[in-house]
Write an enzyme that holds these catalytic residues in place. Structure first.
Site, PDB file in Angstrom:
ATOM      1  N   SER A  16       0.823  -1.210   0.000  1.00  0.00           N
ATOM      2  CA  SER A  16       0.000   0.000   0.000  1.00  0.00           C
ATOM      3  C   SER A  16       0.857   1.261   0.000  1.00  0.00           C
ATOM      4  O   SER A  16       0.343   2.369   0.048  1.00  0.00           O
ATOM      5  CB  SER A  16      -0.957  -0.019   1.199  1.00  0.00           C
ATOM      6  N   GLY A  17       2.175   1.086  -0.054  1.00  0.00           N
ATOM      7  CA  GLY A  17       3.059   2.259   0.059  1.00  0.00           C
ATOM      8  C   GLY A  17       3.313   2.978  -1.263  1.00  0.00           C
ATOM      9  O   GLY A  17       2.878   2.551  -2.331  1.00  0.00           O
ATOM     10  N   LEU A  19       6.254   3.570  -2.832  1.00  0.00           N
ATOM     11  CA  LEU A  19       7.183   2.933  -3.769  1.00  0.00           C
ATOM     12  C   LEU A  19       6.429   1.995  -4.706  1.00  0.00           C
ATOM     13  O   LEU A  19       6.684   1.951  -5.906  1.00  0.00           O
ATOM     14  CB  LEU A  19       8.254   2.162  -2.982  1.00  0.00           C
ATOM     15  N   LYS A 188      19.937   2.959 -13.693  1.00  0.00           N
ATOM     16  CA  LYS A 188      19.781   4.084 -14.632  1.00  0.00           C
ATOM     17  C   LYS A 188      20.687   3.866 -15.844  1.00  0.00           C
ATOM     18  O   LYS A 188      21.834   3.445 -15.696  1.00  0.00           O
ATOM     19  CB  LYS A 188      20.131   5.407 -13.942  1.00  0.00           C
ATOM     20  N   HIS A 246      23.868   6.055  -3.555  1.00  0.00           N
ATOM     21  CA  HIS A 246      23.872   6.419  -4.982  1.00  0.00           C
ATOM     22  C   HIS A 246      25.214   7.021  -5.416  1.00  0.00           C
ATOM     23  O   HIS A 246      25.764   6.668  -6.445  1.00  0.00           O
ATOM     24  CB  HIS A 246      22.759   7.413  -5.300  1.00  0.00           C
TER      25      HIS A 246
HETATM   26  C1  BG6 Z   1      16.172   8.066  -3.156  1.00  0.00           C
HETATM   27  C2  BG6 Z   1      16.286   9.014  -1.993  1.00  0.00           C
HETATM   28  O1  BG6 Z   1      16.938   6.933  -2.942  1.00  0.00           O
HETATM   29  O2  BG6 Z   1      16.617   8.719  -4.334  1.00  0.00           O
HETATM   30  C3  BG6 Z   1      15.515  10.282  -2.265  1.00  0.00           C
HETATM   31  O3  BG6 Z   1      15.778   8.386  -0.843  1.00  0.00           O
HETATM   32  C4  BG6 Z   1      15.912  10.904  -3.577  1.00  0.00           C
HETATM   33  O4  BG6 Z   1      15.691  11.216  -1.216  1.00  0.00           O
HETATM   34  C5  BG6 Z   1      15.867   9.849  -4.682  1.00  0.00           C
HETATM   35  O5  BG6 Z   1      15.008  11.946  -3.855  1.00  0.00           O
HETATM   36  C6  BG6 Z   1      16.407  10.389  -5.984  1.00  0.00           C
HETATM   37  O6  BG6 Z   1      16.155   9.474  -7.003  1.00  0.00           O
HETATM   38  P1  BG6 Z   1      16.037   9.956  -8.492  1.00  0.00           P
HETATM   39  O7  BG6 Z   1      15.915   8.715  -9.282  1.00  0.00           O
HETATM   40  O8  BG6 Z   1      14.809  10.825  -8.560  1.00  0.00           O
HETATM   41  O9  BG6 Z   1      17.268  10.738  -8.765  1.00  0.00           O
END
Ligand code: BG6
Length: 472
Positions: A16-17, A19, A188, A246
């Site tokens: 239900s979230g 994501l 990506k 990231h």
């Molecule tokens: C998520 C972070 O992992 O990556 C977020 O929790 C951030 O805070 C997001 O906004 C950014 O992802 P993208 O794909 O929009 O660059």
């Protein structure tokens, strides 16, 4: 690409979230439209709120858009077919009996031997207990089925220690081979391209080192703040939320040695070595910031010192990189929305031509994916004058096709059992090792972030602007 063939159940725990709605369901639907899901698949949402299959299907329907099928009537057909495969099961995350009931449901849908993908889209607080219930209910067993894989999302802990504890506890529930730690940046397009760009081009690899490269910058900036996510964000901050995962993953791919083979183990090993060779982040070379108004958000304490901006200079102790600064920065509520790498090459030791500058390669991850190389060029005319110009490859112009979303690629890889774009436990520990000492120091000494206006360029950081400058 051929789709996986075995009957498969895709269970989203925490259906239900946000994501699930924003990323997972649209990604599964797009895979389906491209014929990349197994013929016999079912998607089952599992969560605490009560919902019928029908109600769930109408939630799912709202999330679907036909990116690959613009013809409306065809799109409707696809949506209809996909919805028939979507189901919902109510249960408590920490109750093994509820997962047993889910198991029976799955069996009735797809037989007793179907493979199992479990996506854990749930908060970290219930994570371990949920994993235990899944194991207890037998859903992680691979004896009767071809495979059972579990996908987990960050946060993988808050620091080296808690992450190691989580890894160890999870390791008692699922094998490392079953565990897919997702970092959506690895899915990506432009990030995946780093390997081909570096190791597939004679013009780059021989000069990809300290003799020719002056600095590497990796910058992430977002225009929005933490709207709606403050409860989570305030406990983590941008170092944990973006830099530890990231940005360090991107840096590892941009700087690691060439793996001996393109398989998950070899790639992870090279990333791991690079991260282990990186000196821990030092607060003497770091600026943290917090945007004005952050503390007004619901869920943020009035005296919060959580950083919404960070810029740090990292150093890698290897023969290839010794002395080359890596400028990493990440910020929310800034004046631009972009993620990019800038590789600045050294200036020529001597040039006949006045005004020539060091070359520079800009790799734009988003938006408007692009690879741009800045070279010196004669300005047309009678004078012998040089100017820095761009050779610019825009993905949208070069490749007509729609770029797949990161989650599409990553979910497909889980179904195919390819772990090369997922984080392995050693590199995870190495990445935490880089940020943990600074995080501890910030917390114990209560180091205040610099306040910057919402929508500004963020705090001034000496050396960074130069590192990000690329012929413009
Ligand atoms: C998520 C972070 O992992 O990556 C977020 O929790 C951030 O805070 C997001 O906004 C950014 O992802 P993208 O794909 O929009 O660059």
């Amino acid at each position: 690409m051929t789709p996986p063939t075995k009957p498969t159940n895709i269970v989203i725990v925490g259906a239900s979230g946000d994501l699930t709605r924003k990323k997972l369901l649209p990604a599964l639907f797009n895979l389906f439209c491209n014929g990349l899901l197994p013929e016999r698949f079912h998607v089952v949402g599992f969560a605490r709120s009560h919902m019928t299959d029908r109600e769930f299907r109408s939630v799912v329907a709202e999330t679907l858009t036909c990116r690959y099928e613009p013809e409306p009537s065809q799109c409707d057909i696809k949506v209809g077919q996909f919805l028939k495969r979507c189901h919902y099961h109510t249960g408590q995350y920490t109750n093994a009996d509820d997962f047993r009931a889910l198991g029976r449901r799955l069996e009735s849908l797809n037989g007793p031997y179907a493979s199992m993908l479990m996506y854990m889209a749930i908060p970290p607080s219930v994570f371990l207990e949920t994993a235990r219930s899944i194991r207890e209910a037998g859903l992680a067993d691979e004896e009767t089925r071809d495979w059972s894989r579990v996908v987990i999302e960050k946060p993988f802990g808050r620091d080296s220690r808690s992450s190691a504890e989580l890894t160890a506890a999870l390791g008692e529930i699922f094998t490392e081979q079953q565990t897919y730690r997702i970092d959506h940046y690895l899915g990506k397009e432009v990030i995946q391209n780093l390997l081909i760009l570096r190791f597939g081009n004679r013009i780059f690899e021989p000069i990809w080192n300290r003799d020719h490269i002056e600095s590497i910058s990796i910058a992430f900036s977002e225009k929005i703040g933490v709207e709606g996510r403050a409860g989570y964000f305030d406990r983590f901050g941008i170092i944990r939320d973006v830099l530890q995962n990231h940005l360090l993953q991107t840096m590892a791919l941009a700087a690691m040695e060439q793996p001996i083979r393109l398989d998950a183990k070899e790639i992870a090993e090279e990333k791991n070595k690079l991260l282990r060779a990186t000196q821990p982040m030092s607060l003497d070379e770091t600026v943290t910031g917090q945007y004005e108004g952050y503390r007004d958000d619901d869920g943020v304490p009035e005296d919060s010192i959580t950083e919404t901006f960070v810029a740090t200079r990292l150093h890698v102790n290897t023969p290839r990189w010794y002395g080359v600064p890596f400028y990493l920065s990440a910020g929310k509520a800034l004046d631009t929305q972009k993620t990019e790498l800038v590789i600045r090459f050294r200036e020529l030791p001597y040039s006949l031509f006045p005004g020539v500058v060091g070359n520079c390669l800009r790799i734009r991850v988003q938006p408007n994916e692009a690879i741009e190389l800045v070279v010196n060029n004669k300005v047309p005319g009678m004078a012998l004058e040089s100017a820095a110009v761009r050779l610019n490859m825009l993905y949208q112009e070069e490749f007509a096709a729609e770029l797949p979303e990161a989650y599409e690629r990553l979910l497909l890889d889980v179904l195919r059992g390819d772990r090369s774009l997922f984080i392995q436990r050693e590199e995870l520990a190495a990445a935490w090792g880089i940020v943990t000492p600074a995080l501890n120091q910030i917390e114990t000494e209560r180091i205040q972030p610099q306040i910057y206006p919402y929508g500004s360029a963020g705090p001034a950081v000496p050396g960074f602007q130069e590192g990000q400058h690329c012929g413009s």
